[in-house]
Write a protein that holds these residues in place. Structure first.
Motif, short mmCIF file in Angstrom:
data_model
loop_
_atom_site.label_atom_id
_atom_site.label_comp_id
_atom_site.label_asym_id
_atom_site.label_seq_id
_atom_site.Cartn_x
_atom_site.Cartn_y
_atom_site.Cartn_z
N ASP A 288 -32.10 22.53 50.89
CA ASP A 288 -31.65 23.00 49.58
C ASP A 288 -30.14 23.18 49.54
O ASP A 288 -29.49 22.86 48.53
N ASP A 289 -29.56 23.70 50.64
CA ASP A 289 -28.10 23.84 50.71
C ASP A 289 -27.42 22.49 50.56
O ASP A 289 -26.43 22.33 49.82
N LEU A 290 -27.93 21.50 51.28
CA LEU A 290 -27.34 20.17 51.26
C LEU A 290 -27.45 19.55 49.87
O LEU A 290 -26.49 18.99 49.35
N GLU A 291 -28.62 19.67 49.26
CA GLU A 291 -28.83 19.09 47.94
C GLU A 291 -27.95 19.77 46.90
O GLU A 291 -27.40 19.11 46.00
N ALA A 292 -27.77 21.09 47.02
CA ALA A 292 -26.92 21.82 46.06
C ALA A 292 -25.48 21.32 46.14
O ALA A 292 -24.82 21.11 45.11
N ARG A 293 -24.98 21.12 47.36
CA ARG A 293 -23.60 20.65 47.52
C ARG A 293 -23.46 19.22 47.02
O ARG A 293 -22.47 18.87 46.36
N ALA B 238 -12.17 19.10 44.78
CA ALA B 238 -11.60 19.24 46.12
C ALA B 238 -12.63 19.87 47.07
O ALA B 238 -13.38 20.77 46.69
N SER B 239 -12.67 19.38 48.28
CA SER B 239 -13.59 19.93 49.28
C SER B 239 -13.02 21.22 49.85
O SER B 239 -11.79 21.32 50.07
N PRO B 240 -13.87 22.22 50.09
CA PRO B 240 -13.37 23.46 50.68
C PRO B 240 -12.86 23.21 52.10
O PRO B 240 -13.42 22.40 52.83
N ARG B 241 -11.79 23.89 52.46
CA ARG B 241 -11.19 23.71 53.78
C ARG B 241 -11.03 25.06 54.46
O ARG B 241 -10.75 26.07 53.81
N SER C 82 -25.23 17.81 44.74
CA SER C 82 -25.33 17.85 43.28
C SER C 82 -23.99 18.15 42.65
O SER C 82 -23.59 17.55 41.65
N VAL C 83 -23.25 19.10 43.26
CA VAL C 83 -21.92 19.44 42.75
C VAL C 83 -21.00 18.23 42.83
O VAL C 83 -20.25 17.92 41.89
N LEU C 84 -21.05 17.51 43.94
CA LEU C 84 -20.18 16.35 44.12
C LEU C 84 -20.56 15.21 43.18
O LEU C 84 -19.69 14.46 42.72
N ARG C 85 -21.86 15.07 42.89
CA ARG C 85 -22.27 14.04 41.94
C ARG C 85 -21.77 14.34 40.54
O ARG C 85 -21.33 13.45 39.81
N ASP C 86 -21.80 15.62 40.17
CA ASP C 86 -21.36 16.02 38.83
C ASP C 86 -19.84 16.08 38.72
O ASP C 86 -19.28 15.88 37.64
N HIS C 87 -19.19 16.37 39.85
CA HIS C 87 -17.73 16.50 39.85
C HIS C 87 -17.17 15.73 41.06
O HIS C 87 -16.72 16.34 42.05
N PRO C 88 -17.21 14.42 41.02
CA PRO C 88 -16.79 13.62 42.18
C PRO C 88 -15.34 13.83 42.59
O PRO C 88 -14.97 13.57 43.73
#
Length: 230
Positions: A86-91, A102-105, A93-99
């Protein structure tokens, strides 16, 4: 273990394409995956390489080199309970909607320096041992026809085939020996073994071709003539 990863000697995959001036990483994300793979503190009892080798065969064939590494990191984190599906899919999903997001660092210069020093530090892979090697240069041997559980560097296409010892490298750690976490595998002799190409692949191989494979002693047994067999 036997799996799709052991592709050496298999037919139907076409020639190996050589890339002139090949870069270390073709894409920035590959370097990040490499860093995750090396520096991750998540315990993986079977090893990340085993995670790669147990990938779905279709996924393995269609994935690039570092895509396989990334899958191993994901599966290791899931098995350790650090990450859930679920964690992986949630992340994702965010990247699919907002390609373009910026990735957290996380910045940790001290840890970065520590790992860079560790990776770059020269270290010998030879080990000391009081045991005597079973074989010597020139000995006729045969690769054992065994099918270990877990990761192994014994190629399927040489199992049961005769060869000749051409070099002794000393003693080295066995990298496919599964032991409890924190336990070191006893070092073993490593040899270069020459296999004639026609022995491995028949008349389809070049008549004067040969293959040299570095092998731990546990992979080898004396050839029948060394044991006095007929």
């Amino acid at each position: 273990m036997n799996g799709i990863h052991d592709m050496g000697g298999m037919h139907g995959f076409g020639p190996v394409k050589r890339e002139d001036h090949e870069p270390v990483f073709h894409h920035e994300w590959e370097g990040r995956v490499f860093g995750m793979f090396i520096a991750s503190q998540v315990p993986v009892p079977e090893g990340k390489r085993y995670k790669i080798e147990t990938m779905d065969p279709q996924q393995y064939i269609t994935s690039s080199y570092y895509e396989r590494w990334m899958q191993a990191c994901i599966q290791a984190c899931m098995d350790a309970g650090v990450l859930t599906a679920d964690d992986l899919e949630a992340r994702m999903s965010v990247l699919r909607d907002h390609p373009g997001a910026a990735s957290p660092r996380a910045e940790d210069p001290e840890r970065l320096d520590s790992w860079q020093s560790r990776i770059r530090a020269p270290r010998s892979i030879r080990r000391e041992s009081n045991r005597q090697p079973q074989f010597a240069v020139g000995d006729a041997v045969r690769a054992r026809n065994i099918h270990p559980v877990g990761h192994t560097r014994l190629p399927r296409y040489v199992r049961g085939q005769p060869g000749v010892i051409t070099r002794f490298y000393g003693f080295h750690d066995v990298q496919d020996h599964l032991l409890p976490p924190g336990t070191d595998a006893p070092p073993e002799p490593v040899y270069a073994v020459r296999f004639e190409a026609q022995t491995l692949w028949g008349n389809a191989a070049e008549s004067n071709g040969a293959l040299y494979i570095d092998m731990w002693e546990r992979y080898l047994e004396p050839a029948p003539e060394m044991r006095g067999e007929s």
